[in-house]
Design a protein around this motif. Structure first.
Motif, PDB file in Angstrom:
ATOM      1  N   ASP A  86      16.426 -26.537  31.143  1.00 66.90           N
ATOM      2  CA  ASP A  86      15.926 -25.155  31.185  1.00 66.90           C
ATOM      3  C   ASP A  86      16.275 -24.378  29.922  1.00 66.90           C
ATOM      4  N   PHE A  88      17.272 -25.557  26.996  1.00 65.93           N
ATOM      5  CA  PHE A  88      16.608 -26.153  25.832  1.00 65.93           C
ATOM      6  C   PHE A  88      15.168 -25.642  25.735  1.00 65.93           C
ATOM      7  N   SER A  89      14.500 -25.561  26.889  1.00 66.45           N
ATOM      8  CA  SER A  89      13.109 -25.109  26.902  1.00 66.45           C
ATOM      9  C   SER A  89      12.993 -23.706  26.328  1.00 66.45           C
ATOM     10  N   LEU A  90      13.942 -22.854  26.680  1.00 68.81           N
ATOM     11  CA  LEU A  90      13.884 -21.473  26.190  1.00 68.81           C
ATOM     12  C   LEU A  90      14.153 -21.398  24.688  1.00 68.81           C
ATOM     13  N   TYR A  91      14.881 -22.369  24.165  1.00 70.42           N
ATOM     14  CA  TYR A  91      15.117 -22.406  22.725  1.00 70.42           C
ATOM     15  C   TYR A  91      13.988 -23.123  21.980  1.00 70.42           C
ATOM     16  N   GLY A  92      13.074 -23.706  22.743  1.00 66.27           N
ATOM     17  CA  GLY A  92      11.990 -24.445  22.108  1.00 66.27           C
ATOM     18  C   GLY A  92      12.388 -25.853  21.708  1.00 66.27           C
ATOM     19  N   ALA A  93      13.489 -26.338  22.255  1.00 67.41           N
ATOM     20  CA  ALA A  93      13.943 -27.681  21.894  1.00 67.41           C
ATOM     21  C   ALA A  93      13.425 -28.691  22.907  1.00 67.41           C
ATOM     22  N   SER A 112      13.272 -24.739  15.746  1.00 63.41           N
ATOM     23  CA  SER A 112      13.856 -23.389  15.668  1.00 63.41           C
ATOM     24  C   SER A 112      15.121 -23.368  16.513  1.00 63.41           C
TER      25      SER A 112
ATOM     26  N   MET B 346      10.050 -16.586  31.939  1.00 63.07           N
ATOM     27  CA  MET B 346      10.776 -17.723  31.398  1.00 63.07           C
ATOM     28  C   MET B 346       9.846 -18.927  31.234  1.00 63.07           C
ATOM     29  N   THR B 349       7.657 -18.314  28.195  1.00 62.73           N
ATOM     30  CA  THR B 349       8.407 -18.502  26.949  1.00 62.73           C
ATOM     31  C   THR B 349       8.621 -19.989  26.684  1.00 62.73           C
ATOM     32  N   ALA B 350       9.072 -20.705  27.708  1.00 62.34           N
ATOM     33  CA  ALA B 350       9.359 -22.134  27.541  1.00 62.34           C
ATOM     34  C   ALA B 350       8.091 -22.891  27.153  1.00 62.34           C
ATOM     35  N   LYS B 353       7.179 -22.066  23.509  1.00 64.54           N
ATOM     36  CA  LYS B 353       8.093 -22.677  22.524  1.00 64.54           C
ATOM     37  C   LYS B 353       7.916 -24.192  22.470  1.00 64.54           C
ATOM     38  N   TYR B 354       7.632 -24.758  23.624  1.00 60.29           N
ATOM     39  CA  TYR B 354       7.393 -26.203  23.689  1.00 60.29           C
ATOM     40  C   TYR B 354       6.218 -26.573  22.783  1.00 60.29           C
TER      41      TYR B 354
END
Lengths: 428, 420
Positions: A86, A88-93, A112, B346, B349-350, B353-354
């Motif tokens: 979860d 990681f997803s918010l960080y775009g990883a 990023s 959320m 956003t996810a 970013k993905y």
């Protein structure tokens, strides 16, 4: 922490190396022109570590097969009920993990918020959270993963081959275990394995990308603590006889044509470091000369219609086990195996071709250079080699020491027909 | 990316960058996907790969690649929209990493040019032995799809979903049509397609592409090419859901569900559709992963993927036979959630970013950069990766909900056990 900066002219790359005060080994490959960052933390703990003790006066204890892999799945569980994905997803990883015979690795790649993602990686890998409930949920998911592999002919033919080669080595058991073995796993066993194997001294962090080295150092100081006790695992030495288990093994599955995997068990084991690195290069050269598309063997098999485009060769050369294999689809695996053996005997008498040796040496060099294109594969290669005491930056020195004579000697040792096995998956 | 027109329908795209250790060269020949010539197109590159005039057999081809420090050469068949694409891909170590070998670059281009433009022929025919052997090899490949049950279920679902349309044709052709091919008619087809097809060539890396450019100009002689790219007709929705079941000796069942999206590649809401797919079923942040796998513990994998060229979406999962219905219900229930706007900030956003991460990462692989531009070239909608990212960033929750409302179930495919 203090990093030692090493530059390699051959590949035009720079590596920062150091040991964190917690005992964690850290390496950073500075890739200035890449958009991506990649980080992987790997522990020397895989499916083969199934019997061990933590004190020399204790007895060895056996843990259920598949527990290292189960632990990998469960590490994603967070105390607040979310999973590690979860954040990681918010960080775009993009995060993932894998378990092999020898290692368990946790990784992410991102373009990023690298520092935040690295912080999170260290956070979750160093804070396990197992409950009876979340263990039982995972038995369902992994059960389906195992069932998926049960229908995968390439996976089955490979593990059947290992079963034919090895009498005792835990290598022969599926990395994910069986539906039965994973049912014996509970939270206490998971904590037991975690606490002993996930020790910073038994791990490496590898980072590739244009990162700020000082910032990485800061994050490590904040997130990785020195343990009160030193790393103390003693793995039970495997008592593997110098013979194969059985020369032939077969299974039936829904496939279009027979699929085979055959190979030689290599009993000349026990190497690490430079010696092992050299052996690896020699084995690649031998396998190329013997069975690449330019070889007499491949062309005879292909032209006779015994193999098709799916034909491959592969090697696995570690400290305590080693084997080489050939595989693919074949309408007559027995005949194919006979021809493979006949070429091995022929080259043993006549010697491998010297021009082919020179050609293949060039290929090995190119392959090494190319491997630095992909952050993921170069990082994983550095980690895997680290545990074998091999530094990939030393490649050129080792490479230049490889001679034709050494390679012939290596060939003679490994390709012993008494240690040859054939595994076949037949159509139903 | 720099574009140079070589002749009618033939374009060279070059990108000079030095971040990679290698440089890549690719040639893509575009044909209209149809049953009658699919097998000819699929077989052609594999026969060409067997040998050229200068490198007449597999031994010569592989020895040359080995001597060129392990150069890579392979052929593939791709399907983008209703284009069947014959792909030739090469990758070689960049010259700066090959010291003391002044003839290296000449050797590389000599090889590439010969393989692409100087195939081994026997009068007006290809080598018969190679054609027969490669027919068998391709036959094995087509029949072997069944060995990978996940891919097999996906392919069967597309066939059923698009039954009767060109898009249902498998890009590697069919076993039946292979039987009609011989060394002569394949050569005639080769001559024809080199005259009439759109051809895109890409060179990426720190390399001077002029030897290839000259060879292209010299080798491809043609009049005005009338053919263009072949945009697929977007799949229309249906009134009644089609259900298909195949039985086989398997341990785990496979469920594949085909949906229509009624959204074309160049529609305004195409970016919203990409975002929808990310929220719904693509990645560890998605609804399918978190509900079908994590919450209900029904499977190891459940994901959706789009084919934007055809306006369809496929959902794939591997489940126990007795859980087919539970998984099916949950997959549809999660789609309803999106349609009703049950999407958290959320999740948005996810999902965003993905996608941004995935798009930016394309820049770190030469073949990925190429593939991105190739899709743009085919649809006539050429954007840069950065522009694409900007468009994704702009998508709102309302737009996701709107585009989700157009997504309708069309075909359900089950691969189940013999005894079920």
């Amino acid at each position: 922490m203090i990093f030692n900066k090493v530059t390699n002219e051959t590949v035009n790359e720079t590596l920062y190396k150091g040991v964190h005060k917690s005992g964690l080994n850290v390496m950073i490959l500075k890739k200035e022109n890449y958009e991506k960052y990649y980080a992987v933390i790997s522990t020397r703990y895989g499916s083969v570590n199934s019997e061990f003790k933590t004190d020399k006066n204790e007895e060895f204890t056996k843990v259920p097969d598949g527990i290292a892999h189960f632990l990998e799945h469960k590490m994603f569980e967070q105390p607040d009920g979310t999973n590690a994905f979860d954040k990681f997803s918010l960080y775009g990883a993009n995060a993932n993990a894998f378990t092999s015979f020898n290692n368990t690795a946790y990784l992410f790649s991102t373009t990023s918020m690298f520092n935040e993602s690295l912080t999170h990686l260290l956070d979750y890998v160093f804070s396990p959270y197992f409950t009876e409930e979340n263990v039982s949920k995972e038995q369902g998911i992994i059960g389906q993963e195992i069932r998926m592999y049960d229908d995968d002919p390439e996976w089955r033919v490979f593990f059947n081959m290992l079963n034919a080669m090895y009498v005792n080595h835990p290598l022969k058991y599926d990395i994910a275990g069986t539906v039965e073995s994973i049912s014996e796993i509970d939270k206490d066993l998971l904590y037991h394995c975690y606490n002993h194997f996930y020790h910073p001294e038994n791990m490496i962090l590898f980072i590739a990308g244009d990162v700020d080295v000082d910032k990485v150092s800061e994050i490590l100081d904040e997130k990785v603590e020195k343990r009160e006790t030193k790393f103390s695992i003693i793995n039970k030495p495997v008592d593997e006889p110098e013979r194969i288990n059985q020369p032939y093994i077969s299974q039936k599955l829904s496939v279009s044509t027979p699929i085979f995997s055959c190979g030689f068990k290599d009993i000349d084991v026990g190497y690490t470091g430079t010696e092992l690195a050299k052996k690896n290069i020699m084995i690649s050269i031998i396998m190329g000369i013997l069975s690449s598309e330019s070889s007499g063997l491949y062309n005879e098999l292909y032209n006779k219609g015994l193999v098709n485009d799916s034909f491959y060769n592969d090697t696995a050369c570690y400290s305590d086990y080693s084997f080489v294999q050939f595989g693919g689809e074949s309408k007559d695996p027995q005949k194919t195996a006979e021809i493979i053996l006949s070429y091995v005997e022929k080259y043993k008498k006549e010697g491998l071709s010297k021009t082919a040796f020179e050609r293949y040496k060039k290929l090995v060099y190119g392959k090494y250079i190319k491997s630095f294109n992909s952050l993921e594969s170069v990082s994983n290669a550095f980690c895997g080699n680290y545990f074998l005491n091999i530094d990939l930056f030393d490649f050129l020195t080792v490479y230049e020491s490889v001679t034709y004579e050494d390679t012939m000697e290596c060939f003679g040792k490994i390709f012993n027909k008494d240690l040859f096995v054939l595994s076949v998956v037949e159509p139903q | 990316m720099e574009k140079t027109k070589i002749s009618s329908g033939v374009n060279l795209y070059t990108l000079n960058i030095n971040k990679f250790k290698t440089f890549t060269v690719s040639m893509y020949i575009h044909r209209k996907l149809n049953e009658s010539e699919a097998s000819l197109n699929a077989l052609l590159p594999f026969v060409m790969k067997r040998g050229s005039k200068k490198y007449p057999d597999t031994v010569a081809v592989s020895e040359t690649l080995e001597s060129l420090y392990g150069g890579f050469f392979d052929c593939f068949i791709r399907k983008k929209g209703e284009n069947q694409i014959i792909a030739f891909n090469f990758e070689f170590v960049a010259p700066q990493y090959i010291p003391n070998d002044s003839d290296y670059v000449n050797g590389v281009f000599g090889f590439i040019n010969d393989m692409l433009f100087n195939p081994l022929t026997n009068g007006n025919s290809f080598n018969e032995e190679y054609v027969e052997r490669e027919k068998q090899n391709l036959k094995d490949y087509i029949e072997g799809i069944i060995n990978d049950k996940k891919e097999y279920a996906n392919k069967r679902c597309i066939e059923e979903l698009c039954e009767g349309e060109a898009y249902a044709v498998y890009e590697y052709g069919s076993v039946e049509n292979l039987d009609k091919i011989n060394a002569k008619n394949l050569y005639e087809h080769y001559v024809e397609i080199m005259k009439t097809s759109v051809i895109d060539v890409f060179v990426i890396g720190d390399i001077d592409s002029s030897p290839l450019k000259n060879a292209l100009a010299d080798s491809i002689k043609r009049d005005d090419v009338k053919e263009g790219y072949h945009i697929a007709k977007i799949k229309a929705p249906c009134d009644k859901v089609k259900v298909v079941t195949d039985k086989m000796e398997v341990n785990q069942g496979k469920l594949a569900m085909g949906f229509t999206t009624e959204t074309a590649f160049d529609d305004e809401d195409s970016y919203a559709l990409t975002m929808f797919n990310s929220v719904y079923g693509s990645g560890a942040h998605s609804k399918l992963f978190n509900n079908v796998r994590e919450k209900l513990s029904l499977c190891y994998y459940a994901y959706s993927r789009l084919d934007k060229h055809k306006g369809i979406m496929l959902v794939n999962s591997g489940v126990e036979f007795e859980n087919f219905e539970k998984a099916y219900n949950e997959i549809l229930a999660q789609l309803e959630c999106v349609k009703k706007g049950e999407i958290s900030d959320m999740e948005i956003t996810a999902a965003k970013k993905y996608l941004v991460n995935m798009l930016r990462s394309l820049n770190d692989s030469a073949f990925s950069i190429e593939d991105f531009y190739l899709s743009g070239v085919i649809t006539g909608n050429i954007t840069t990766i950065e522009e694409y990212i900007e468009n994704i960033e702009k998508v709102t929750k309302e737009q996701i909900v709107e585009v989700a409302k157009k997504v309708k179930l069309n075909t359900v495919y089950y691969l189940t056990g013999k005894g079920e």
